[in-house]
Design a protein around this motif. Sequence first.
Motif: not given
Length: 544
Positions: A372-374, A380-381, A128-134
């Motif tokens: 926007d923490v992610e 950073d990663r 499904p469509e998601v809004t973030g990489p996690r």
Amino acid sequence: MGIETEYGVLAPGRPAANPMLLSSQVVTTYRALVARAGARPAARWDYDDEDPLADARGFHLPRAAAHPSQLTDDPSRPAPAGPLPAARVAGPGAGPADEPEDPSAANCILTNGARLYVDHAHPEYSSPEVTGPRDAVLWDVAGERVMLAASRELAALPGAAGHGVVLYKNNVDGKGASYGTHENYLVDRALPFGVLADLLTAFLVTRQVFSGSGRVGVGPTGDTPGFQMSQRADYIEAEVGLETTLRRPIVNTRDEPHADRTRWRRLHLILGDANLFEVATYLKLGTTSLVLWVLEHLDDLADAGVPARAALAALRLADPVADVQRVSRDLDLDSKLDLADGRTMTALEVQGAYADVVGQALLAIGPEPEADVETHRVLDRWRSLLARLDTAPESCAREVEWIAKRRLLEGLRRRDGLDWDHPRLHALDLQWSDVRPERSIYHRLLAAGAVERLVDERAVADAVHHPPTDTRAYFRGEVMARYADQVSAASWDSVIFDVRGAAALQRVPMLDPLRGTRAHIGQLLDDCADAAALLRGLRGGDTA
């Protein structure tokens, strides 16, 4: 964003097994499995809005000129996988690829908003469509569990003892065929496609330093002994192009947005590997999304004094297609790539330059870290991993899949005195990606704590059955969970209802991927006992 993964399929002891039929059995078996649990996933996919021959460069390929593998919008004629013999298109040990009697039935729309179907003689899970990489990681791993459940159930069917189907999350069959793991990103239509392709290419060529899943063998058939970073690298043959199964490009030009065409395009990338390492998937999608954000804001950045366009243009490669293979073979991470302006840089240096531009852009016009923490975690990663790959690459073995795989294989080679062309190494490479935890090398490392995880199994188990809440996938998945017997068909951008007593089928369009969320539609769904009430509610308010 979202990920499509075609799984390699093998029937042990049956080298002539029909790969289309095997794949169809995987899908229909899972459909029957979830039906017994109370869900009734729709069997029909709505192809009306699909157009795989529209090219982002501004033209439409005539149907008569298209290779059959491009005609993915005709459910009655499953597309072959490309120019290779049929016996090679579906993964290890595949046999002739005759069509099953009813290929259109091998499809279901899952309650988590994903699609499970047969594509190019492979079972494919499209997340499904998601809004973030996690979240991309979470619903991608959920796909692995879907495939495991299907293969387990298929093996347990009466008469199937000893005749099970084994699935592999990889990209090569070792005999010359490659099958895809495709990434999809929603991109602002205002960004010219030519600018996107020009300034993104060097990033895509070099990101395999952290996103490659590793492969034993060099060359399309793997006949040359050795090890390389990427499973897909040897099958990339063009800079840009519409094809996906032959003349595979770095940047695919399919202009099929599955959304409002006037506002968005879908960037469809086919050069990436199938990753089991969650950090690799996380960074692959997260960093690509950040670079696309920069490209969408080039003018804003210029106004803010950040020369992002010039900085990225300076990273153009002189020979990007050859560099895909060159980077994949550069296991010491020190080979210099020729740039178009005459300079040279390593793949790590190119990646570092992209990360610097993203960092400058975030400081100039981006959200604050607390907002926007992610986004800031991805940056950073990314920077941390590039620094460690440069100074101590073996320290990245918990995060970078190709490094972990090479370390394991090198240990076996030293212990038993094996050359890189030894069959045991090829077998271990295949076993790495087996979806069965008791047989998978990856899962053994995972159980031993040798791999970093980003999601836990409780969340994965929930994602197998439930959709993300912040995209239209929520509406699609919840409709399938609540009213599946009243759904005639569905697609990424619509659901078609067949309501008892209605004069005609009723289509609900979903052209905005960020509507149909739980916040947007959840209360209405909770208030509606059936699809007829839902449709009345949608007509009565600004919710469609």
